[in-house]
Write a protein that holds these residues in place. Structure first.
Motif, PDB file in Angstrom:
ATOM      1  N   ALA A   1      -3.514   0.414  -2.005  1.00 37.60           N
ATOM      2  CA  ALA A   1      -3.375   1.602  -1.133  1.00 37.60           C
ATOM      3  C   ALA A   1      -4.958   2.187  -0.789  1.00 37.60           C
ATOM      4  O   ALA A   1      -5.331   2.611   0.231  1.00 37.60           O
ATOM      5  CB  ALA A   1      -2.645   2.934  -1.590  1.00 37.60           C
TER       6      ALA A   1
ATOM      7  N   GLN B   1      -6.526  -0.201   1.519  1.00 41.07           N
ATOM      8  CA  GLN B   1      -6.197  -0.297   3.024  1.00 41.07           C
ATOM      9  C   GLN B   1      -6.625   1.263   3.586  1.00 41.07           C
ATOM     10  O   GLN B   1      -7.094   1.150   4.816  1.00 41.07           O
ATOM     11  CB  GLN B   1      -4.607  -0.037   2.957  1.00 41.07           C
TER      12      GLN B   1
ATOM     13  N   ALA C   1       1.048  -1.248  -0.052  1.00 38.22           N
ATOM     14  CA  ALA C   1       0.091   0.033  -0.110  1.00 38.22           C
ATOM     15  C   ALA C   1       0.834   1.446  -0.047  1.00 38.22           C
ATOM     16  O   ALA C   1       0.491   2.103  -0.634  1.00 38.22           O
ATOM     17  CB  ALA C   1      -1.013  -0.050   1.376  1.00 38.22           C
TER      18      ALA C   1
END
Ligand SMILES: [Fe+2]
Length: 589
Positions: A295, A298, A211
């Motif tokens: 990313a 998350q 991420a």
């Protein structure tokens, strides 16, 4: 009074033993069976716990299983019926496992441990999770938050817990709100883990590791599959998922129409920032997309955790929070919870996932069902087995190696610090092994974090793993604030390496090998928890001005962390490790 807790048949099997409410021993079965994420009946972990207490199975007062099998059976049956006929496969598969193992858990425990059936108890899955955090915490009262894949029906709960000494009455733990299957934060994360080319129940860390190399450009797209409310509750659009009716797929064709082709599990993950580059810009571009997606996934997870925490805070009016369940191992989300969340203090137990349910179930029976007073706080994670000098000498001789023995710790520590400063990578084996998935200085590989090249050396030559995987900075608790902006003395998650925080500007360049895009998953160390490990940090700090070392788990890719001296020696021989330290014995290649 002896109470044994057991968790198994789903994720990580484990056993934990309490004597009069105080933890005696706890271990995951994989450490003994050497099968990663072993979920079978934890025969060896149980034997270890009993041996540690010097008792037999017949001397146990209670044996507690970490969930209620019949309720879970009901959920599988209902789900299968609701999604019939797509669910025929998953239904058949679950029925076989249930009839082989799960419905017979009571009989199994009875025959394996030779205990009366009246001594066998079952505690609700999420109550086990919540108890594993609250009754190990130092708090008199706290809100509890649990989230995982799924227990019986619940996937996430908000609760409140208090100790007899703070409410003047009884120990109490009540789950006051819950979210139910199939709407699950754990399963949402697992579906993306599979899509991003990693193994479910193992690769979630890798998604978290990926991420920071991406930008959360696809949050809007992700929100199409998960609708998040202000209070952190959410609703998954099940047309994008298939885990409720398929045994081998977690996401549907519609999911692929939205996010494109899944990442090939056999391909290397690399972007311009992870290195080493292939120079193939199409590969880089494609991987950048997956990093951006990681990313985004998350970021949505962190938002849900934060919103749920704000809701739990408003709902309970309490100042402290205990977190458990597999999502509690998401250290980046924990970092945001500690920094931006509404609670003054947060406690997370090192085995936050299903293995920790064994401990929580036992604690729940002792404190809530039996109403016994609390006298235990989990200050450290060293609850596994230790091996004395005789075992080490035997193992060294068996391997045909020679070891240098140090009569006192100070001389040994000085020697190890010299090795670190000289750029050696060291296998470090001391005392009882750790409870939970993290190596916290008793079964660790350690190295000099000031050397940028260490990241590549340890990943490629020692652990044989992907170049983008980060390493943790272990740091003296009293110096943690120099590198990370937080109060380490009040936050438990950093003791158990469950917290990712930004590294202070200007400090990241001092410790390049443990700098993960400006952040670090730190471990804070206090002398009283682990004097030798603390000694290494202190003397390394005196020698170099940097009270930080690189710490990663002592294992090779795909293997469980080493348990015995023989495992440590075998790992040492099969890898690029330069030095092996087993208690006060030092071996060089
Ligand atoms: Fe769980």
């Amino acid at each position: 009074m002896f109470i044994l807790g057991i968790s198994c048949f789903y994720h990580d099997a484990a056993a934990a033993l309490l004597k009069d409410g105080v933890l005696v021993a706890a271990a995951e079965e994989e450490r003994f069976s050497r099968k990663k994420h072993d979920f079978g009946f934890p025969e060896m972990a149980i034997q270890f716990c009993l041996a540690e207490a010097g008792i037999t199975g017949q001397e146990l007062d209670y044996v507690v299983f970490y969930e209620k099998p019949f309720v879970k059976f009901d959920r599988i049956l209902m789900t299968a019926m609701a999604t019939f006929p797509r669910s025929v496969g998953v239904f058949r598969e679950s029925m076989i496992t249930w009839f082989n193992d799960k419905l017979w858990i009571k009989r199994l425990i009875q025959t394996r441990l030779r205990v009366d059936s009246g001594k066998i108890l079952f505690v609700d899955h999420h109550a086990s999770h919540a108890a594993s955090a609250f009754f190990c915490s130092p708090f008199g009262e706290a809100a509890t938050l649990t989230f995982d894949g799924v227990g019986e029906w619940a996937t996430s709960t908000v609760g409140r817990a208090s100790a007899a000494w703070s409410n003047g009455g009884r120990n109490d733990l009540r789950l006051v709100q819950e979210m139910r299957f199939p709407h699950s934060l754990g399963l949402y994360y697992s579906a993306f883990t599979a899509f991003l080319g990693f193994e479910v129940n193992d690769g979630e860390y890798k998604v978290m590791g990926m991420a920071p190399y991406g930008e959360p450009r696809y949050v809007d797209k992700v929100r199409k599959v998960i609708h998040v409310n202000d209070d952190g509750s959410f609703w998954l659009d099940m047309s994008y998922f298939s885990y409720h009716y398929s045994v081998d797929r977690t996401f549907s064709r519609k999911f692929e129409e939205l996010f494109g082709e899944p990442r090939d599990p056999k391909s290397d993950f690399m972007t311009a920032q992870t290195g080493p580059g292939t120079g193939d810009s199409e590969v880089m571009r494609r991987n950048q997309y997956y990093a951006d997606l990681a990313a985004s996934v998350q970021k949505v997870t962190e938002e849900i955790v934060l919103r749920m925490a704000r809701h739990a805070h408003a709902h309970t009016g309490l100042k402290k929070l205990c977190v458990a369940g597999g999502v509690g191992l998401n250290s980046a989300a924990n970092g945001r919870l500690v920094q931006e969340g509404p609670f003054e203090e947060v406690f997370i137990q090192p085995a936050a996932g299903d293995s920790g349910g064994a401990l929580g179930a036992a604690l729940y029976v002792y404190h809530v069902l039996l109403g016994r007073p609390r006298q235990f706080t989990m200050e450290h994670a060293y609850w596994g087995s230790a091996y004395g000098p005789d075992r080490i000498r035997e193992a060294v001789a068996r391997a045909g190696l020679r070891a240098e023995h140090f009569g006192d710790d100070d001389r040994m520590i000085d020697r190890v610090v010299d090795d670190l400063v000289a750029g050696k990578v060291i296998g470090w084996f001391q005392g009882r092994f750790e409870w939970g998935p993290r190596a916290l200085g008793n079964r660790s590989i350690i190295a000099d974090p000031r050397r940028a090249e260490m990241k590549g050396i340890v990943n490629e030559k020692i652990k044989f793993r992907e170049p983008f995987r980060p390493f943790a900075p272990a740091i003296l608790e009293e110096r943690a604030n120099d590198y990370f902006a937080f109060d380490a003395t009040r936050q438990y998650p950093s003791r158990f390496m469950l917290l990712v925080l930004p590294i202070r500007p200007g400090k990241a360049d001092e410790i390049p090998a443990v700098n993960h895009m400006g952040t670090g998953r730190l471990q804070t160390v206090r002398r009283e928890w682990n004097p030798r490990y603390h000694g290494i940090l202190q003397k390394f700090g005196q020698a170099t001005g940097v009270p930080v070392i690189l710490n990663t788990s002592f294992n090779l890719r795909g293997e469980p962390i080493v348990t015995e001296p023989d495992h440590a020696i075998s790992t040492f021989m099969r890898s690029g490790l330069d030095v092996l330290v087993l208690e006060n014995f030092r071996i060089v290649k």
